[in-house]
Design an enzyme around this catalytic site. Structure first.
Site, PDB file in Angstrom:
ATOM      1  N   GLY A  31     -26.202  -5.597  69.212  1.00 13.68           N
ATOM      2  CA  GLY A  31     -24.809  -6.063  69.176  1.00 13.68           C
ATOM      3  C   GLY A  31     -24.350  -6.409  67.773  1.00 13.68           C
ATOM      4  N   LEU A  33     -21.684  -5.161  66.473  1.00 15.31           N
ATOM      5  CA  LEU A  33     -21.643  -3.740  66.103  1.00 15.31           C
ATOM      6  C   LEU A  33     -20.757  -3.485  64.884  1.00 15.31           C
ATOM      7  CD1 LEU A  33     -21.372  -2.171  69.677  1.00 15.31           C
ATOM      8  CD2 LEU A  33     -23.427  -2.693  68.350  1.00 15.31           C
ATOM      9  N   HIS A  34     -21.211  -2.544  64.062  1.00 17.62           N
ATOM     10  CA  HIS A  34     -20.461  -2.124  62.872  1.00 17.62           C
ATOM     11  C   HIS A  34     -20.502  -0.597  62.812  1.00 17.62           C
ATOM     12  CE1 HIS A  34     -24.449  -1.563  61.266  1.00 17.62           C
ATOM     13  NE2 HIS A  34     -24.727  -2.854  61.410  1.00 17.62           N
ATOM     14  N   GLY A  36     -22.263   1.435  61.244  1.00 13.19           N
ATOM     15  CA  GLY A  36     -23.609   2.021  61.312  1.00 13.19           C
ATOM     16  C   GLY A  36     -23.965   2.312  62.765  1.00 13.19           C
ATOM     17  N   HIS A  37     -23.761   1.298  63.632  1.00 16.71           N
ATOM     18  CA  HIS A  37     -24.013   1.508  65.065  1.00 16.71           C
ATOM     19  C   HIS A  37     -23.073   2.589  65.626  1.00 16.71           C
ATOM     20  CE1 HIS A  37     -25.068  -2.933  64.657  1.00 16.71           C
ATOM     21  NE2 HIS A  37     -26.194  -2.442  65.140  1.00 16.71           N
ATOM     22  N   VAL A 176     -25.323   4.028  57.059  1.00 20.80           N
ATOM     23  CA  VAL A 176     -23.893   3.880  56.756  1.00 20.80           C
ATOM     24  C   VAL A 176     -23.739   2.653  55.860  1.00 20.80           C
ATOM     25  CG1 VAL A 176     -21.604   3.510  57.745  1.00 20.80           C
ATOM     26  CG2 VAL A 176     -23.252   4.978  58.914  1.00 20.80           C
ATOM     27  N   MET A 184     -24.743  -1.334  55.702  1.00 21.43           N
ATOM     28  CA  MET A 184     -24.162  -2.182  56.749  1.00 21.43           C
ATOM     29  C   MET A 184     -25.278  -2.789  57.588  1.00 21.43           C
ATOM     30  SD  MET A 184     -20.795  -0.317  58.106  1.00 21.43           S
ATOM     31  CE  MET A 184     -19.467   0.045  56.977  1.00 21.43           C
ATOM     32  N   SER A 185     -25.097  -4.050  57.930  1.00 17.45           N
ATOM     33  CA  SER A 185     -26.076  -4.757  58.753  1.00 17.45           C
ATOM     34  C   SER A 185     -25.365  -5.892  59.459  1.00 17.45           C
ATOM     35  CB  SER A 185     -27.193  -5.321  57.871  1.00 17.45           C
ATOM     36  OG  SER A 185     -27.904  -6.325  58.564  1.00 17.45           O
ATOM     37  N   ARG A 187     -26.526  -8.628  59.855  1.00 11.73           N
ATOM     38  CA  ARG A 187     -26.880  -9.845  59.104  1.00 11.73           C
ATOM     39  C   ARG A 187     -26.035 -10.023  57.834  1.00 11.73           C
ATOM     40  NH1 ARG A 187     -32.319  -8.723  61.363  1.00 11.73           N
ATOM     41  NH2 ARG A 187     -32.859 -10.542  62.613  1.00 11.73           N
TER      42      ARG A 187
HETATM   43  P1  AMP Z   1     -29.682  -3.330  65.442  1.00 14.15           P
HETATM   44  O1  AMP Z   1     -28.491  -3.735  66.258  1.00 14.15           O
HETATM   45  O2  AMP Z   1     -29.714  -3.946  64.091  1.00 14.15           O
HETATM   46  O3  AMP Z   1     -30.976  -3.464  66.216  1.00 14.15           O
HETATM   47  O4  AMP Z   1     -29.515  -1.775  65.165  1.00 14.15           O
HETATM   48  C1  AMP Z   1     -29.359  -0.846  66.212  1.00 14.15           C
HETATM   49  C2  AMP Z   1     -29.498   0.548  65.654  1.00 14.15           C
HETATM   50  O5  AMP Z   1     -28.494   0.764  64.664  1.00 14.15           O
HETATM   51  C3  AMP Z   1     -30.851   0.769  64.957  1.00 14.15           C
HETATM   52  O6  AMP Z   1     -31.312   2.070  65.253  1.00 14.15           O
HETATM   53  C4  AMP Z   1     -30.496   0.636  63.486  1.00 14.15           C
HETATM   54  O7  AMP Z   1     -31.363   1.354  62.635  1.00 14.15           O
HETATM   55  C5  AMP Z   1     -29.103   1.231  63.479  1.00 14.15           C
HETATM   56  N1  AMP Z   1     -28.360   0.761  62.294  1.00 14.15           N
HETATM   57  C6  AMP Z   1     -28.208  -0.519  61.880  1.00 14.15           C
HETATM   58  N2  AMP Z   1     -27.531  -0.556  60.711  1.00 14.15           N
HETATM   59  C7  AMP Z   1     -27.260   0.729  60.378  1.00 14.15           C
HETATM   60  C8  AMP Z   1     -26.584   1.361  59.281  1.00 14.15           C
HETATM   61  N3  AMP Z   1     -26.071   0.664  58.299  1.00 14.15           N
HETATM   62  N4  AMP Z   1     -26.506   2.709  59.276  1.00 14.15           N
HETATM   63  C9  AMP Z   1     -27.043   3.446  60.295  1.00 14.15           C
HETATM   64  N5  AMP Z   1     -27.689   2.910  61.345  1.00 14.15           N
HETATM   65  C10 AMP Z   1     -27.799   1.573  61.398  1.00 14.15           C
END
Ligand code: AMP
Length: 280
Positions: A31, A33-34, A36-37, A176, A184-185, A187
């Site tokens: 969740g 979400l940005h 990247g997701h 991304v 993007m994260s 966090r």
């Molecule tokens: P998370 O919600 O952080 O567990 O991420 C869920 C999925 O999104 C994972 O496969 C991450 O590697 C991917 N993800 C997170 N940040 C990025 C980003 N900046 N660019 C591409 N994928 C991402």
């Protein structure tokens, strides 16, 4: 978009999808979400008949002193973003219905999970592999989508799928970034404006390594020294690790850097830990 909260309800839905021979794409997330997701979600929607996205902040992958309680939770915005992108199902389980009361079984990779992030986040990858494995068993996707931003995680999941014979194609999406270059994260929300600005030096340092490598066949030691210095000078509070690994085995390299390497870093800005990487 259906919002499904229990594995049993999802199983019912999945059997109806399977009986009509439709393909299923799956994007697991925690969740907040940005883009990247969303880039992974868009790929899945394009490539499959049905897309399932999960939002689950998985306690198994957080250490005792980590940010499980503080982890950003933005369900309303997340579900709107997913609905707007034509996702079919948002799977949003609660811990107590998804895990049994006394969960005891884990998926472990004995070669790679204790390196890099795993060396500092005890039990983290056991938690990741276990929850992804549970998701795979329930969702039974044809394709599952992960980001290269979490490079070690992506490696471990690809390996798990091969080692445990999951009939699933793992699709990796590119990292991304913000316009500044910062990966993007979820966090990044923890960072102050000044920390956001300073953290741009992570991607800048990684790009510089690429240029260094092209010019002079760099060594692992030189790369580590150069990026560590840049990061500390430009405001990082500490550098947890900088490692150069083989993309094939993810085992650490030493000596000359080869063209099939990946550089992995984890850096602290205040109490916020950011990771990034670059493929040579
Ligand atoms: P998370 O919600 O952080 O567990 O991420 C869920 C999925 O999104 C994972 O496969 C991450 O590697 C991917 N993800 C997170 N940040 C990025 C980003 N900046 N660019 C591409 N994928 C991402």
């Amino acid at each position: 978009m259906k919002i499904i909260k229990t594995a049993s309800a999802l199983t019912k839905y999945i059997s109806s999808v399977k009986s009509s021979s439709k393909t299923i794409g799956f994007v697991p997330t925690m969740g907040a979400l940005h883009d990247g997701h969303f880039s992974l979600v868009q790929q899945s929607v394009k490539q499959n008949d049905v897309t399932v996205v999960s939002i689950f902040v998985n306690p198994l992958q957080f250490g005792a002193n980590e940010d499980l309680d503080a982890y950003p939770r933005t369900f309303k915005e997340d579900s709107e973003g997913l609905r707007n992108r034509n996702v079919d199902v948002l799977f949003f389980p609660e811990y107590h219905t998804f895990y049994t009361q006394s969960h005891q079984t884990y998926v472990t990779n004995n070669a790679v999970q204790h390196l890099y992030c795993g060396a500092y986040r005890n039990g983290h990858f056991d938690g990741v592999l276990t929850v992804v494995s549970k998701f795979f068993n329930v969702v039974q996707p044809n394709r599952a989508y992960f980001g290269r931003k979490d490079y070690q995680q992506a490696y471990l999941i690809k390996k798990m799928v091969v080692d445990l014979s999951y009939p699933i194609k793992i699709v990796l999406g590119k990292t991304v970034r913000e316009k500044s270059g910062l990966a993007m994260s979820s966090r990044n929300k923890y960072l102050s404006d000044a920390q956001q600005t300073n953290a741009v030096s992570i991607s800048r340092g990684l790009k510089k390594i690429l240029a260094m490598h092209k010019l002079q066949n760099s060594t692992v030691a030189k790369i580590k020294k150069s990026i560590e210095k840049d990061l500390l000078v430009s405001g990082a509070d500490s550098v947890q690790y900088i490692e150069v690994a083989s993309r094939e085995t993810l085992l650490p390299l030493s000596g000359k850097v080869v063209d099939t390497a990946v550089v992995l870093v984890a850096v602290f800005y205040g109490t916020t830990r950011l990771i990034d990487n670059i493929e040579i």
